[in-house]
Design a protein around this motif. Structure first.
Motif, PDB file in Angstrom:
ATOM      1  N   ASP A 142       0.556  -1.419   0.047  1.00 16.49           N
ATOM      2  CA  ASP A 142      -0.416   0.380  -0.262  1.00 16.49           C
ATOM      3  C   ASP A 142       0.267   1.049   0.241  1.00 16.49           C
ATOM      4  O   ASP A 142       1.857   1.551   0.719  1.00 16.49           O
ATOM      5  N   LEU A 143       0.625   1.873  -1.319  1.00 12.43           N
ATOM      6  CA  LEU A 143       1.300   2.804  -0.846  1.00 12.43           C
ATOM      7  C   LEU A 143       1.592   4.022   0.252  1.00 12.43           C
ATOM      8  O   LEU A 143       2.339   4.938   0.491  1.00 12.43           O
ATOM      9  N   ASN A 144       0.181   4.121   0.609  1.00  8.60           N
ATOM     10  CA  ASN A 144      -0.107   4.894   1.921  1.00  8.60           C
ATOM     11  C   ASN A 144       0.773   4.601   2.788  1.00  8.60           C
ATOM     12  O   ASN A 144       1.228   5.824   3.578  1.00  8.60           O
ATOM     13  N   ASP A 145       0.995   3.460   3.495  1.00  2.00           N
ATOM     14  CA  ASP A 145       2.221   2.346   4.158  1.00  2.00           C
ATOM     15  C   ASP A 145       2.815   3.245   4.193  1.00  2.00           C
ATOM     16  O   ASP A 145       4.710   3.601   4.853  1.00  2.00           O
ATOM     17  N   VAL A 146       3.692   2.501   2.684  1.00  2.00           N
ATOM     18  CA  VAL A 146       5.233   3.766   2.534  1.00  2.00           C
ATOM     19  C   VAL A 146       5.427   5.391   2.529  1.00  2.00           C
ATOM     20  O   VAL A 146       6.501   5.488   2.871  1.00  2.00           O
ATOM     21  N   ALA A 147       4.402   5.970   1.979  1.00  2.00           N
ATOM     22  CA  ALA A 147       4.412   7.192   2.480  1.00  2.00           C
ATOM     23  C   ALA A 147       4.841   7.115   3.731  1.00  2.00           C
ATOM     24  O   ALA A 147       5.155   8.240   5.064  1.00  2.00           O
ATOM     25  N   TYR A 195      15.638   1.070   2.029  1.00  2.00           N
ATOM     26  CA  TYR A 195      14.245   0.922   1.543  1.00  2.00           C
ATOM     27  C   TYR A 195      13.735   2.323   1.415  1.00  2.00           C
ATOM     28  O   TYR A 195      12.892   2.634  -0.083  1.00  2.00           O
ATOM     29  N   PHE A 196      14.406   3.280   2.383  1.00  2.00           N
ATOM     30  CA  PHE A 196      14.248   4.400   2.709  1.00  2.00           C
ATOM     31  C   PHE A 196      14.891   4.994   1.135  1.00  2.00           C
ATOM     32  O   PHE A 196      13.993   6.053   0.089  1.00  2.00           O
ATOM     33  N   ASP A 197      16.064   4.615   1.211  1.00  2.00           N
ATOM     34  CA  ASP A 197      16.926   5.729  -0.613  1.00  2.00           C
ATOM     35  C   ASP A 197      15.668   5.028  -1.544  1.00  2.00           C
ATOM     36  O   ASP A 197      15.816   6.058  -2.013  1.00  2.00           O
ATOM     37  N   GLN A 198      15.043   3.754  -1.472  1.00  2.00           N
ATOM     38  CA  GLN A 198      14.506   3.999  -2.965  1.00  2.00           C
ATOM     39  C   GLN A 198      13.398   4.388  -3.220  1.00  2.00           C
ATOM     40  O   GLN A 198      12.936   4.980  -3.841  1.00  2.00           O
ATOM     41  N   CYS A 199      12.750   4.440  -1.798  1.00  2.00           N
ATOM     42  CA  CYS A 199      11.159   4.844  -2.297  1.00  2.00           C
ATOM     43  C   CYS A 199      10.678   6.632  -1.718  1.00  2.00           C
ATOM     44  O   CYS A 199       9.844   6.495  -2.793  1.00  2.00           O
ATOM     45  N   SER A 200      12.256   7.149  -1.288  1.00  2.00           N
ATOM     46  CA  SER A 200      11.341   8.774  -1.109  1.00  2.00           C
ATOM     47  C   SER A 200      11.838   9.621  -2.636  1.00  2.00           C
ATOM     48  O   SER A 200      10.667  10.559  -2.457  1.00  2.00           O
ATOM     49  N   PRO A 231      10.749   8.540  -5.064  1.00  2.00           N
ATOM     50  CA  PRO A 231       9.418   8.491  -5.994  1.00  2.00           C
ATOM     51  C   PRO A 231       8.107   9.030  -5.400  1.00  2.00           C
ATOM     52  O   PRO A 231       7.472   9.770  -5.855  1.00  2.00           O
ATOM     53  N   LEU A 232       8.478   9.317  -3.975  1.00  2.00           N
ATOM     54  CA  LEU A 232       7.361   9.995  -3.395  1.00  2.00           C
ATOM     55  C   LEU A 232       7.160  11.205  -3.650  1.00  2.00           C
ATOM     56  O   LEU A 232       6.473  11.644  -3.664  1.00  2.00           O
ATOM     57  N   ASN A 233       9.242  11.516  -3.416  1.00  2.00           N
ATOM     58  CA  ASN A 233       8.517  13.188  -3.852  1.00  2.00           C
ATOM     59  C   ASN A 233       7.754  13.690  -5.295  1.00  2.00           C
ATOM     60  O   ASN A 233       7.566  14.834  -5.844  1.00  2.00           O
ATOM     61  N   HIS A 234       8.492  12.194  -6.261  1.00  2.00           N
ATOM     62  CA  HIS A 234       8.199  12.607  -7.787  1.00  2.00           C
ATOM     63  C   HIS A 234       6.577  12.830  -7.714  1.00  2.00           C
ATOM     64  O   HIS A 234       5.602  13.631  -8.071  1.00  2.00           O
TER      65      HIS A 234
END
Length: 300
Positions: free
Chosen positions: A3-8, A65-70, A72-75
């Motif tokens: 869930d992208l909300n969980d990632v955020a 995981y944080f380095d890879q996710c942060s 794309p989330l900013n985009h």
């Protein structure tokens, strides 16, 4: 799929190094923030955060995981901001389709004033009598005259076109004044889109209706040219009332068979959907509905 909300939520916790600070930033209860991070860890099958009573640390896998996710989330956040801003502030490219009868000097004046009022809007104008596929051609709005085919498009009726039969006094002096519609085939006529300088005119008078085959020395593709040649005595023309009332008032043109005229043609604004209209389109629709166009008469 996670869930992208969980990632955020996880990214916000990692950035602030605190469940409570992340909860305040996200306007969530701390328990919800903790539960979402736990759900993400269970979904991934790894521990992302080392929790102690005094400190919160990313694990090695959590850091990766944080380095890879942060990023794309900013985009995604930037993309959402762009959409939200465009919905709120009129800006961006607006593609417009209008028929030739509209695409004349008065419309250019209107469009020029519109662009000055909304300097962040750009326009791409297609002047054509062809009914283009708005969705396939990525057109935001079209002005259309006459009957509309059934479709999923949204249509707003904004006006009507009432046309008069007119001729110059000089022409009528030289060729006589028609006393009934049946006289028109014997007259020279100025035609709009006449094939081989021939056309069919449909005229009505109350419940009476007649269709006539007429010919003439001039066939043109816009109403301003009809007015120009009619004023110069080249024949009887059919003109929208707004395009000839001044000439009738000045005596340059005279109405012919005033009790007869073509059926009223209604004018519509057509666009793909009424849901989530971008502000650039909303602004254009409102301005065009207020515009006093010579091509149509506003609905009362």
């Amino acid at each position: 799929m996670v869930d992208l909300n969980d990632v955020a939520v996880f990214v916000k916790v990692a950035q602030l190094e605190s469940f409570s600070r992340a909860a305040r930033a996200l306007s969530m209860p701390v328990s919800t923030v903790s539960r979402r991070v736990t759900a993400l860890e269970e979904q991934l099958g790894v521990t992302l955060l080392q929790r102690t009573t005094r400190k919160l640390n990313l694990t090695a896998q959590g850091r990766a995981y944080f380095d890879q996710c942060s990023e794309p989330l900013n985009h995604l956040h930037d993309a959402e901001s762009v959409i939200t801003r465009e919905q709120r502030r009129p800006e961006g490219l607006l593609r417009i389709s209008v028929p030739v009868v509209v695409g004349q000097e008065p419309f250019y004046d209107f469009l020029s004033a519109f662009l000055r009022k909304y300097p962040e809007i750009k326009v791409d104008v297609l002047i054509t009598n062809i009914f283009l596929d708005l969705i396939a051609e990525n057109i935001d709005v079209a002005v259309r005259f006459g009957e509309l085919a059934d479709s999923t498009l949204v249509a707003q009726r904004i006006g009507k076109s009432i046309r008069y039969l007119v001729a110059s006094p000089g022409y009528l002096q030289d060729h006589g004044v028609p006393s009934r519609p049946e006289d028109l085939p014997g007259h020279r006529c100025v035609l709009l889109n006449g094939r081989n300088n021939e056309a069919e005119w449909h005229l009505i008078n109350g419940e009476k209706s007649i269709k006539l085959h007429v010919t003439g020395p001039v066939s043109v593709h816009d109403v301003q040219s009809i007015r120009a040649f009619a004023c110069r005595g080249h024949g009887i023309g059919l003109l929208p009332s707004n395009y000839c009332e001044d000439q009738i008032a000045s005596g340059d043109l005279v109405r012919v068979l005033p009790e007869w005229s073509p059926p009223t043609v209604f004018v519509h604004l057509v666009y793909p959907t009424r849901r989530f209209l971008p502000s650039k389109l909303q602004a254009f629709l409102e301005e065009l509905k207020r515009w006093k166009s010579p091509a149509w008469t506003p609905l009362r």
